[in-house]
Design a protein around this motif. Structure first.
Motif, PDB file in Angstrom:
ATOM      1  N   PRO A   1       0.817  -1.205   0.000  1.00  0.00           N
ATOM      2  CA  PRO A   1       0.000   0.000   0.000  1.00  0.00           C
ATOM      3  C   PRO A   1       0.858   1.264   0.000  1.00  0.00           C
ATOM      4  CG  PRO A   1      -0.818  -1.578   1.608  1.00  0.00           C
ATOM      5  CD  PRO A   1       0.507  -2.098   1.133  1.00  0.00           C
ATOM      6  N   LEU A   2       0.333   2.313  -0.607  1.00  0.00           N
ATOM      7  CA  LEU A   2       0.989   3.616  -0.639  1.00  0.00           C
ATOM      8  C   LEU A   2       0.074   4.645   0.009  1.00  0.00           C
ATOM      9  CD1 LEU A   2       2.370   3.679  -4.304  1.00  0.00           C
ATOM     10  CD2 LEU A   2       3.678   3.291  -2.208  1.00  0.00           C
ATOM     11  N   ARG A   3       0.664   5.529   0.809  1.00  0.00           N
ATOM     12  CA  ARG A   3      -0.099   6.581   1.478  1.00  0.00           C
ATOM     13  C   ARG A   3       0.213   7.925   0.812  1.00  0.00           C
ATOM     14  NH1 ARG A   3      -1.066   6.151   7.099  1.00  0.00           N
ATOM     15  NH2 ARG A   3       0.492   7.748   7.518  1.00  0.00           N
ATOM     16  N   VAL A   4      -0.827   8.534   0.244  1.00  0.00           N
ATOM     17  CA  VAL A   4      -0.689   9.773  -0.507  1.00  0.00           C
ATOM     18  C   VAL A   4      -1.443  10.868   0.240  1.00  0.00           C
ATOM     19  CG1 VAL A   4      -1.001  10.907  -2.730  1.00  0.00           C
ATOM     20  CG2 VAL A   4      -0.687   8.408  -2.628  1.00  0.00           C
ATOM     21  N   LEU A   5      -0.762  11.945   0.571  1.00  0.00           N
ATOM     22  CA  LEU A   5      -1.409  13.086   1.203  1.00  0.00           C
ATOM     23  C   LEU A   5      -1.734  14.125   0.138  1.00  0.00           C
ATOM     24  CD1 LEU A   5      -2.294  14.541   3.826  1.00  0.00           C
ATOM     25  CD2 LEU A   5      -0.027  15.607   3.833  1.00  0.00           C
ATOM     26  N   GLN A   6      -3.000  14.451  -0.007  1.00  0.00           N
ATOM     27  CA  GLN A   6      -3.419  15.495  -0.952  1.00  0.00           C
ATOM     28  C   GLN A   6      -3.787  16.756  -0.179  1.00  0.00           C
ATOM     29  OE1 GLN A   6      -6.846  14.663  -3.413  1.00  0.00           O
ATOM     30  NE2 GLN A   6      -6.690  16.603  -4.508  1.00  0.00           N
TER      31      GLN A   6
ATOM     32  N   LYS B   1      10.191   8.338  -7.542  1.00  0.00           N
ATOM     33  CA  LYS B   1      10.766   7.039  -7.202  1.00  0.00           C
ATOM     34  C   LYS B   1      10.731   6.872  -5.699  1.00  0.00           C
ATOM     35  CE  LYS B   1      13.743   6.701 -11.270  1.00  0.00           C
ATOM     36  NZ  LYS B   1      15.113   6.448 -11.789  1.00  0.00           N
ATOM     37  N   LEU B   2      10.099   5.773  -5.247  1.00  0.00           N
ATOM     38  CA  LEU B   2       9.900   5.529  -3.822  1.00  0.00           C
ATOM     39  C   LEU B   2      10.396   4.134  -3.454  1.00  0.00           C
ATOM     40  CD1 LEU B   2       6.147   6.607  -3.787  1.00  0.00           C
ATOM     41  CD2 LEU B   2       8.092   8.096  -3.344  1.00  0.00           C
ATOM     42  N   GLU B   3      11.633   4.026  -3.047  1.00  0.00           N
ATOM     43  CA  GLU B   3      12.183   2.747  -2.573  1.00  0.00           C
ATOM     44  C   GLU B   3      11.836   1.605  -3.515  1.00  0.00           C
ATOM     45  OE1 GLU B   3      10.655   2.254   1.343  1.00  0.00           O
ATOM     46  OE2 GLU B   3      11.877   3.867   2.184  1.00  0.00           O
TER      47      GLU B   3
ATOM     48  N   SER C   1       1.535  20.221  10.818  1.00  0.00           N
ATOM     49  CA  SER C   1       1.317  18.999  11.603  1.00  0.00           C
ATOM     50  C   SER C   1       1.053  17.782  10.733  1.00  0.00           C
ATOM     51  CB  SER C   1       0.144  19.194  12.567  1.00  0.00           C
ATOM     52  OG  SER C   1      -1.111  19.165  11.884  1.00  0.00           O
ATOM     53  N   LEU C   2       0.622  17.992   9.477  1.00  0.00           N
ATOM     54  CA  LEU C   2       0.314  16.859   8.604  1.00  0.00           C
ATOM     55  C   LEU C   2       1.553  16.037   8.272  1.00  0.00           C
ATOM     56  CD1 LEU C   2      -2.188  18.557   6.119  1.00  0.00           C
ATOM     57  CD2 LEU C   2      -2.727  17.057   8.053  1.00  0.00           C
ATOM     58  N   ALA C   3       2.733  16.616   8.453  1.00  0.00           N
ATOM     59  CA  ALA C   3       3.959  15.848   8.216  1.00  0.00           C
ATOM     60  C   ALA C   3       4.043  14.657   9.160  1.00  0.00           C
ATOM     61  CB  ALA C   3       5.183  16.747   8.376  1.00  0.00           C
ATOM     62  N   GLY C   4       3.360  14.728  10.298  1.00  0.00           N
ATOM     63  CA  GLY C   4       3.357  13.617  11.229  1.00  0.00           C
ATOM     64  C   GLY C   4       2.674  12.370  10.695  1.00  0.00           C
ATOM     65  N   LEU C   5       1.933  12.501   9.606  1.00  0.00           N
ATOM     66  CA  LEU C   5       1.297  11.332   8.979  1.00  0.00           C
ATOM     67  C   LEU C   5       2.309  10.464   8.239  1.00  0.00           C
ATOM     68  CD1 LEU C   5      -1.819  13.181   7.511  1.00  0.00           C
ATOM     69  CD2 LEU C   5      -1.822  11.600   9.455  1.00  0.00           C
ATOM     70  N   ARG C   6       3.473  11.022   7.934  1.00  0.00           N
ATOM     71  CA  ARG C   6       4.546  10.309   7.223  1.00  0.00           C
ATOM     72  C   ARG C   6       4.042   9.677   5.926  1.00  0.00           C
ATOM     73  NH1 ARG C   6       8.972  12.228   8.857  1.00  0.00           N
ATOM     74  NH2 ARG C   6      10.018  10.410   7.948  1.00  0.00           N
ATOM     75  N   PRO C   7       3.489  10.477   5.017  1.00  0.00           N
ATOM     76  CA  PRO C   7       3.004   9.914   3.754  1.00  0.00           C
ATOM     77  C   PRO C   7       4.160   9.446   2.875  1.00  0.00           C
ATOM     78  CG  PRO C   7       2.997  12.298   3.633  1.00  0.00           C
ATOM     79  CD  PRO C   7       3.350  11.946   5.052  1.00  0.00           C
ATOM     80  N   ASP C   8       3.846   8.557   1.944  1.00  0.00           N
ATOM     81  CA  ASP C   8       4.862   8.152   0.965  1.00  0.00           C
ATOM     82  C   ASP C   8       5.165   9.291   0.005  1.00  0.00           C
ATOM     83  OD1 ASP C   8       5.468   5.217   1.434  1.00  0.00           O
ATOM     84  OD2 ASP C   8       3.277   5.177   1.346  1.00  0.00           O
TER      85      ASP C   8
ATOM     86  N   PRO D   1     -12.986  22.582   6.294  1.00  0.00           N
ATOM     87  CA  PRO D   1     -11.726  22.540   5.535  1.00  0.00           C
ATOM     88  C   PRO D   1     -11.011  21.227   5.782  1.00  0.00           C
ATOM     89  CG  PRO D   1     -11.528  23.993   7.430  1.00  0.00           C
ATOM     90  CD  PRO D   1     -12.961  23.599   7.363  1.00  0.00           C
ATOM     91  N   GLU D   2     -10.304  20.728   4.768  1.00  0.00           N
ATOM     92  CA  GLU D   2      -9.749  19.386   4.878  1.00  0.00           C
ATOM     93  C   GLU D   2      -8.490  19.203   4.049  1.00  0.00           C
ATOM     94  OE1 GLU D   2     -11.777  16.865   1.264  1.00  0.00           O
ATOM     95  OE2 GLU D   2     -12.944  16.969   3.132  1.00  0.00           O
ATOM     96  N   ALA D   3      -7.764  18.164   4.410  1.00  0.00           N
ATOM     97  CA  ALA D   3      -6.782  17.509   3.545  1.00  0.00           C
ATOM     98  C   ALA D   3      -7.174  16.039   3.518  1.00  0.00           C
ATOM     99  CB  ALA D   3      -5.364  17.689   4.104  1.00  0.00           C
ATOM    100  N   THR D   4      -6.582  15.283   2.602  1.00  0.00           N
ATOM    101  CA  THR D   4      -6.961  13.876   2.466  1.00  0.00           C
ATOM    102  C   THR D   4      -5.736  12.979   2.485  1.00  0.00           C
ATOM    103  OG1 THR D   4      -8.850  14.523   1.094  1.00  0.00           O
ATOM    104  CG2 THR D   4      -8.244  12.199   1.096  1.00  0.00           C
ATOM    105  N   LEU D   5      -5.818  11.919   3.265  1.00  0.00           N
ATOM    106  CA  LEU D   5      -4.822  10.854   3.222  1.00  0.00           C
ATOM    107  C   LEU D   5      -5.435   9.687   2.458  1.00  0.00           C
ATOM    108  CD1 LEU D   5      -1.961  10.027   4.164  1.00  0.00           C
ATOM    109  CD2 LEU D   5      -3.078   8.869   6.083  1.00  0.00           C
ATOM    110  N   LEU D   6      -4.946   9.475   1.237  1.00  0.00           N
ATOM    111  CA  LEU D   6      -5.433   8.374   0.421  1.00  0.00           C
ATOM    112  C   LEU D   6      -4.495   7.169   0.593  1.00  0.00           C
ATOM    113  CD1 LEU D   6      -5.518  11.196  -1.686  1.00  0.00           C
ATOM    114  CD2 LEU D   6      -7.194   9.621  -2.670  1.00  0.00           C
TER     115      LEU D   6
END
Length: 308
Positions: free
Chosen positions: A46-51, A175-177, A70-77, A297-302
């Motif tokens: 799985p890949l975690r994408v922050l939009q 490129k992600l690992e 603070s959203l950096a704490g989600l550690r998205p890919d 208001p929002e951001a999304t972690l897909l």
């Protein structure tokens, strides 16, 4: 007194309370939407994408800055920024400060009209009239005259320096690992800067996944991406309707997308092919209409997972 004035006074009080809530609380009630999308090849992790989208930064919006940081704490890919970062020509430093921690991650971006041009005061009722008449942005309206030009080049240079991939009528790769993500993007269709012919051809061979990115989800762009076979399209621009009716939803989308798909995950079909479509409601507003109602208001972690 009661018979003649009671109802109008009550309606006035309810309206004032609603406006106070929309402008004083909900517009700063930041949320994280979480969505799972089955678009990856079998066997792929799985890949975690922050939009993030439609930040519309205005100088002094400290709470919004802290929340974005603070959203950096989600550690998205990786991170996808779908545009309209600015609502103030002086807001570039604060925008970059807010996005700074996220720029430590791989990312890509497109711009929206408010990155290029500053907003003007506008009667919100015009959005309703334009929807009825089928006119949105420069797609049917007269060209903008006397617009304030935002320093979008400073944003572009900072994003590029951080390694984010610019996708305005361009293709790019992340490129992600050991995983390669191919990205195809358009400049903003809302002001007719999209040039699909320059990026046509569909997903790239050799990539583990191909994604499509655009700021405003106009149907011509969605049709082109879906017909070319992109499994997922990411967009913003709509603000989720911004002023919605509880238990009903949005009245306008500020483009030709239907209100039922104004935010969140849905699908789009063209030429017999179907793509997932995610539209972010964004985390900001035009500086002249700083209100939200029934549309936080929002951001999304897909989380992208393997196809069944």
């Amino acid at each position: 007194m009661r018979a003649r004035y009671g109802v109008p006074l009550t309606l006035t009080a309810v309206g004032a309370a609603g406006l106070a809530y929309a402008a004083g609380f909900e517009v700063r009630s930041f949320r994280l939407r979480r969505v799972t999308v089955p678009v990856l090849p079998r066997g792929m992790r799985p890949l975690r994408v922050l939009q993030v989208s439609d930040i519309h930064m205005v100088s002094g919006q400290r709470k919004k800055q802290r929340w974005l940081q603070s959203l950096a704490g989600l550690r998205p890919d990786f991170v996808i920024n779908t545009g309209d970062n600015l609502s103030d020509p002086e807001g570039v430093p604060e925008t970059l400060d807010a996005l700074g921690p996220l720029m430590e991650f791989p990312g890509a971006y497109v711009f929206g009209s408010n990155d290029y041009y500053g907003p003007k005061p506008r009667n919100p009722a015009r959005y309703l009239f334009e929807r009825v008449q089928g006119r949105h942005g420069l797609n049917g309206n007269a060209p903008v005259v006397g617009a304030v030009h935002n320093p979008w080049e400073e944003l572009r240079d900072a994003f590029d320096a951080a390694g984010w991939v610019g996708l305005s009528n361009c293709r790019g790769r992340l490129k992600l690992e050991g995983i390669e993500i191919a990205l195809t993007g358009l400049d903003d269709p809302h002001i007719k800067r999209d040039r699909y012919a320059e990026v046509a051809g569909g997903p790239e061979s050799g990539a583990d996944l191909s994604l499509a990115v655009v700021h405003a989800p106009y149907l011509r762009s969605l049709d082109a991406f879906a017909a070319d076979g992109y499994p997922l399209i990411l967009a913003g621009h709509t603000h989720g309707g911004q002023l919605c009716i509880p238990f009903y939803g949005a009245l306008v989308t500020n483009c030709d997308l239907d209100p039922d798909r104004v935010k969140g995950l849905s699908t789009h079909t063209a030429a017999g092919r179907t793509s997932f479509l995610h539209v972010s409601a964004g985390c900001g507003t035009n500086r002249y209409t700083p209100v939200r109602f029934a549309c936080p208001p929002e951001a999304t972690l897909l989380t992208l997972t393997a196809r069944p």
